[in-house]
Every structure is written in structure tokens, then in C-alpha cells.
Design an enzyme around this catalytic site. Sequence first.
Site, PDB file in Angstrom:
ATOM      1  N   LYS A  22      80.531-109.679  28.141  1.00  0.00           N
ATOM      2  CA  LYS A  22      79.855-110.166  26.919  1.00  0.00           C
ATOM      3  C   LYS A  22      80.610-109.708  25.677  1.00  0.00           C
ATOM      4  CE  LYS A  22      76.284-107.813  25.028  1.00  0.00           C
ATOM      5  NZ  LYS A  22      76.416-107.528  23.592  1.00  0.00           N
ATOM      6  N   ASN A  23      80.993-108.426  25.627  1.00  0.00           N
ATOM      7  CA  ASN A  23      81.551-107.882  24.382  1.00  0.00           C
ATOM      8  C   ASN A  23      82.993-108.296  24.144  1.00  0.00           C
ATOM      9  OD1 ASN A  23      79.080-106.869  23.819  1.00  0.00           O
ATOM     10  ND2 ASN A  23      79.521-104.791  24.492  1.00  0.00           N
ATOM     11  N   CYS A 117      70.769-105.599  18.628  1.00  0.00           N
ATOM     12  CA  CYS A 117      69.903-104.513  19.101  1.00  0.00           C
ATOM     13  C   CYS A 117      69.617-103.519  17.973  1.00  0.00           C
ATOM     14  CB  CYS A 117      70.583-103.756  20.240  1.00  0.00           C
ATOM     15  SG  CYS A 117      70.842-104.795  21.643  1.00  0.00           S
ATOM     16  N   ARG A 122      72.999 -99.786  11.762  1.00  0.00           N
ATOM     17  CA  ARG A 122      74.234-100.324  12.342  1.00  0.00           C
ATOM     18  C   ARG A 122      75.068-100.886  11.201  1.00  0.00           C
ATOM     19  NH1 ARG A 122      73.235-103.465  17.888  1.00  0.00           N
ATOM     20  NH2 ARG A 122      75.460-103.039  18.065  1.00  0.00           N
ATOM     21  N   ASP A 306      76.526 -97.800  26.294  1.00  0.00           N
ATOM     22  CA  ASP A 306      75.767 -98.953  26.811  1.00  0.00           C
ATOM     23  C   ASP A 306      75.285 -98.751  28.233  1.00  0.00           C
ATOM     24  OD1 ASP A 306      77.758-101.464  25.066  1.00  0.00           O
ATOM     25  OD2 ASP A 306      76.207-100.075  24.406  1.00  0.00           O
ATOM     26  N   ARG A 398      70.222-111.915  26.697  1.00  0.00           N
ATOM     27  CA  ARG A 398      71.344-111.939  25.748  1.00  0.00           C
ATOM     28  C   ARG A 398      72.634-111.494  26.427  1.00  0.00           C
ATOM     29  NH1 ARG A 398      70.959-108.231  21.197  1.00  0.00           N
ATOM     30  NH2 ARG A 398      73.093-108.988  21.013  1.00  0.00           N
TER      31      ARG A 398
HETATM   32  C1  EPZ Z   1      79.901-102.516  20.095  1.00  0.00           C
HETATM   33  O1  EPZ Z   1      79.026-102.463  18.979  1.00  0.00           O
HETATM   34  C2  EPZ Z   1      79.091-103.126  21.212  1.00  0.00           C
HETATM   35  N1  EPZ Z   1      78.668-104.474  20.812  1.00  0.00           N
HETATM   36  C3  EPZ Z   1      77.872-102.262  21.511  1.00  0.00           C
HETATM   37  O2  EPZ Z   1      77.275-102.813  22.674  1.00  0.00           O
HETATM   38  C4  EPZ Z   1      78.306-100.834  21.842  1.00  0.00           C
HETATM   39  O3  EPZ Z   1      77.169-100.026  21.947  1.00  0.00           O
HETATM   40  C5  EPZ Z   1      79.231-100.301  20.748  1.00  0.00           C
HETATM   41  O4  EPZ Z   1      80.318-101.204  20.499  1.00  0.00           O
HETATM   42  C6  EPZ Z   1      79.827 -98.945  21.137  1.00  0.00           C
HETATM   43  O5  EPZ Z   1      80.589 -99.099  22.302  1.00  0.00           O
HETATM   44  C7  EPZ Z   1      79.585-105.456  20.836  1.00  0.00           C
HETATM   45  O6  EPZ Z   1      80.737-105.256  21.194  1.00  0.00           O
HETATM   46  C8  EPZ Z   1      79.102-106.824  20.404  1.00  0.00           C
HETATM   47  P1  EPZ Z   1      80.744 -99.584  16.935  1.00  0.00           P
HETATM   48  P2  EPZ Z   1      79.636-102.126  17.521  1.00  0.00           P
HETATM   49  O7  EPZ Z   1      81.250-100.211  15.687  1.00  0.00           O
HETATM   50  O8  EPZ Z   1      81.015-102.647  17.443  1.00  0.00           O
HETATM   51  C9  EPZ Z   1      79.397 -96.563  13.555  1.00  0.00           C
HETATM   52  C10 EPZ Z   1      75.673-103.867  23.992  1.00  0.00           C
HETATM   53  O9  EPZ Z   1      74.711-103.348  24.559  1.00  0.00           O
HETATM   54  N2  EPZ Z   1      79.919 -97.573  12.622  1.00  0.00           N
HETATM   55  O10 EPZ Z   1      81.722 -99.178  17.994  1.00  0.00           O
HETATM   56  O11 EPZ Z   1      78.645-102.565  16.530  1.00  0.00           O
HETATM   57  C11 EPZ Z   1      78.139 -97.049  14.251  1.00  0.00           C
HETATM   58  O12 EPZ Z   1      76.994 -96.774  13.452  1.00  0.00           O
HETATM   59  C12 EPZ Z   1      75.992-103.462  22.580  1.00  0.00           C
HETATM   60  O13 EPZ Z   1      76.462-104.693  24.503  1.00  0.00           O
HETATM   61  C13 EPZ Z   1      79.953 -97.278  11.272  1.00  0.00           C
HETATM   62  O14 EPZ Z   1      79.545 -96.201  10.845  1.00  0.00           O
HETATM   63  O15 EPZ Z   1      79.660-100.538  17.598  1.00  0.00           O
HETATM   64  C14 EPZ Z   1      78.148 -96.257  15.527  1.00  0.00           C
HETATM   65  O16 EPZ Z   1      77.616 -94.970  15.288  1.00  0.00           O
HETATM   66  C15 EPZ Z   1      74.930-102.572  21.998  1.00  0.00           C
HETATM   67  N3  EPZ Z   1      80.439 -98.214  10.420  1.00  0.00           N
HETATM   68  C16 EPZ Z   1      79.649 -96.104  15.835  1.00  0.00           C
HETATM   69  O17 EPZ Z   1      80.337 -96.393  14.611  1.00  0.00           O
HETATM   70  C17 EPZ Z   1      80.898 -99.430  10.850  1.00  0.00           C
HETATM   71  O18 EPZ Z   1      81.362-100.236  10.014  1.00  0.00           O
HETATM   72  C18 EPZ Z   1      80.175 -97.035  16.916  1.00  0.00           C
HETATM   73  O19 EPZ Z   1      79.818 -98.344  16.542  1.00  0.00           O
HETATM   74  C19 EPZ Z   1      80.851 -99.712  12.226  1.00  0.00           C
HETATM   75  C20 EPZ Z   1      80.355 -98.767  13.097  1.00  0.00           C
END
Ligand code: EPZ
Length: 419
Positions: A22-23, A117, A122, A306, A398
Site C-alpha cells: 500500500k505505502n 489514520c 501528523r 505499523d 483502506r
Molecule cells: C508513513 O506515514 C506511512 N504511511 C505510515 O503508515 C507509517 O506509520 C509511517 O510512514 C512511519 O513508517 C504511508 O506511507 C502512506 P512519517 P508518514 O513522515 O510518511 C513526523 C499505515 O498504517 N513528521 O515517516 O506520514 C511524524 O509526526 C500508515 O500504513 C514530522 O514531524 O510518516 C512522525 O512522528 C500509518 N513532520 C514521524 O515524523 C513531517 O513533515 C514519522 O512520520 C512529517 C513527519
Amino acid sequence: MDKLVIKGQNRLKGEVIISGAKNAAVAIIPAAIMADDVCIIENLPYIEDVKCLFATLNKLGAKCEYIDKHTLRIDSRNLENVSVTFEEVRKMRASYYLLGALLARFKSAEVAMPGGCNFGTRPIDLHLSGFASLGAEVEMKGEVVKVSAQSLKGASIYMDTVSVGATINIMLAASMAEGVTTIENAAREPHVVDAANFLNMMGANIKGAGTDVIRITGVEKLHGAQYTIIPDQIEAGTYMIAAAVTKGDVVVKNIIPTHMDSLSAKLLEIGVGVEEGDDYIRVFYDDKEYKGVNVRTMAYPGFPTDMQPQMAVLLSVCKGKSVITENVWDKRYQYTDELKRLGAKINVEGRMAIIEGVESLTGTDVDATDLRAGAAMILAGLCARGETVVGEVKYIDRGYEEVENKFGLLGADIKRVSM
Ligand code: EPZ
């Protein structure tokens, strides 16, 4: 509204074929519109998030059609609309990739802030500061993010936090910027590598994806490509834990075993049988009492956040104490209230969940609070005594293709009812 009715304690047996990731899909489909050409994307999971992007691309003016359930043909030759503020887009988080893709090709984009989610804040500040580093103007108009640039210029970008989404989004925009961009402290997840491989098939010049330094040399134009998405690491992990928690014997097929290393290691530590092949992993009850372990989630190749809710279900029925530390999201324990209603002994203290193993869980009515929490509720129902009814299945749909059919084929007593 659909529910899943599960009668627990069947030991799962047999083989399950894992769908495309998915991702990776939710990044690669937006990336396809960067080419004034046609792309064919194969091995897509047939899930709501992909259908949502399908609808969005068609609204944008791309001609997107299903060749079969798992293959999309995306013709972006007539695409010119750069404003994506549709209702659909608010339902999923990955809509933010449309910002990077449209900014790269048209030097302008307007996208509704992502939904997805809800486990704490986020933010997308790292995405937006990355675009600004490349020379884009960033403007928030209510819930809509607007980015635009005369031209995009390569830059050196150091990520304050390891972020999958920001790494991929900056890679998208930088692919068509002038000059070289380096992303340091980049995310290393398999879907980051998959997105980079797809962009390179389209004529981009990206090196180092999968390491923490990615180097992108911008190109004028990208062309169409035919690409097969990698298997879904998290779907695979969910079925691996399902085999463990039901004390069954399941071969999880069509995967890349190295993507599962952190989970395989934890399952072996608990006392679960794990055997690895070239494109499958067999998970089985090895006649050993499961013992509690500690789990710390972190960016790849660490234990995936995840997989955290699903792992909590298994640890709930392991002997002794386990401690989970959630290091990625600040509020990813909502599901524990539902788990406690099934009889789990779990206490959340800040980023830690302390679990005292119990003999077994007892079925009741629960709800999915998000995608992976929903998967965890299914796993709990599969191992609990009696009947469990899982509500809010829309979250699960989803990210999991035909979830009741795949579990049913493994011998689970599970059926979908529409209420
Ligand atoms: C991706 O989300 C995945 N979603 C998430 O999977 C997964 O939990 C996450 O990566 C971590 O592996 C998709 O790929 C669509 P991040 P993403 O940016 O990219 C902080 C699922 O179940 N952050 O890696 O949104 C954030 O708050 C979903 O498939 C900032 O501070 O996650 C978090 O603490 C749920 N500023 C950390 O970084 C930003 O601009 C990691 O988030 C972006 C992120």
C-alpha cells in the site's frame, strides 16, 4: 456499515499470497503523473486507498483505468489541473504526494491537507520546508496547501526527523529540479526504495535510496514506464503474527523476507517457529510456551510502527511481562482500550505500553480505531475464546485486500456482515 464476525481459536493453516505494498502504491501512483506519457503499474493492492487515488487522478484529468484488479494504466498526457481539493483526498494521508508530483511537473500544486489514520498530530512541515529549500513558495489557504515555483533548484536538505513521506515527497519534486539535491537522514523503508526505482524507470536520476543519504540529479522530463510494486511488508507481518497468535502453521508467500527481519527476530525471541525461503516465510507453533519480550518501534530497518498494534495482541497472550515503546507516533495506543475489553492486561504510560500476558482473550464487540488497529482487532478475534465482532471495517479495507477471504482460506471462522 460492514462488520467482521469472528469465531476464535481456529489454528490458521495453509498459504497466503501477499498483495502489493500500500505505502509504495500510494507514492508511485501520484509519481506516474509526472510524465507527459503513459505508465502501467502492476501488482497494486485492490484496496480503498488505491481506488481513492484512481478517482482523484481521473478528476485531475489523467486517464486512469484498471487493466485488471491489480494493474492500472495511467495516461497523464492531457493532465493540466493542479488543484486537488476533492473530498476523496481528505480521506487519506498519502494525498500529500500529489503536491510533490504536480510541483515537479507543473511547478504549481494545490492539495487539501491529508486525512488518514488519526494517531496524534501528523504534521507535514518537513515536506513543505523541503519544497521551500528547492525554491518553492509555500502557502496555507485554510485546509489547502498551495506550492508554486518559477523553477526548482537542487539543494542539500537535512531531515530533522526521519520521515517516509517527506523523503519521498522531496524526491518527487527534486527529480525535475535543476541540479543536484541531497537528502540526508533520509527514510530507508522498502517503499522509499520502490518509489525511487519507479522514478528511475521513468528517467529520473536517483542514487542511494535505501540508505540515509539520497542523491537526486534533476532531469528536464520524465517518460512513461511499466513497473511492478513490491510486496506489502506490513500485510505480510500481519499474517505472520496471525499464524503465531493462533498457534497455526502458515506459509506467507510472495514477500521479500529481508523486509521482515525485525519481526522474524522478535517472533523467534518469543518462541514462535520461523523458517525463511527465497520469497516466503513459514510461521508455525513450535510447541514452546510464548514468552513476553520488549519491542521498540523505529524507522526501517527497526521494528515497524505499523506492526505495533498487531504485536501488542500477540504479547497480550505471551507469558510474563512485555514492554512496547512507540518511538514514531505520539498517540498510537488508542486501540489498547479495545484490547482491554477483550481481556488484555495492558497499561499505557506515555510512549510505553506495559503488557502482562494472560491465558487467553475473550471475544466481544470492538471497533477499529485506525487501519493497523483494525488489523489488530482481527488478530485478537482470531485467538480469543468465543465470538468477536469488529466494527468500522472501512479502516481495514483502506489497507488490506479481501481480508476476510484471505483469513478464511487459512481456516479462520470469519465473515463480513453489512449492518
Ligand atoms: C508513513 O506515514 C506511512 N504511511 C505510515 O503508515 C507509517 O506509520 C509511517 O510512514 C512511519 O513508517 C504511508 O506511507 C502512506 P512519517 P508518514 O513522515 O510518511 C513526523 C499505515 O498504517 N513528521 O515517516 O506520514 C511524524 O509526526 C500508515 O500504513 C514530522 O514531524 O510518516 C512522525 O512522528 C500509518 N513532520 C514521524 O515524523 C513531517 O513533515 C514519522 O512520520 C512529517 C513527519
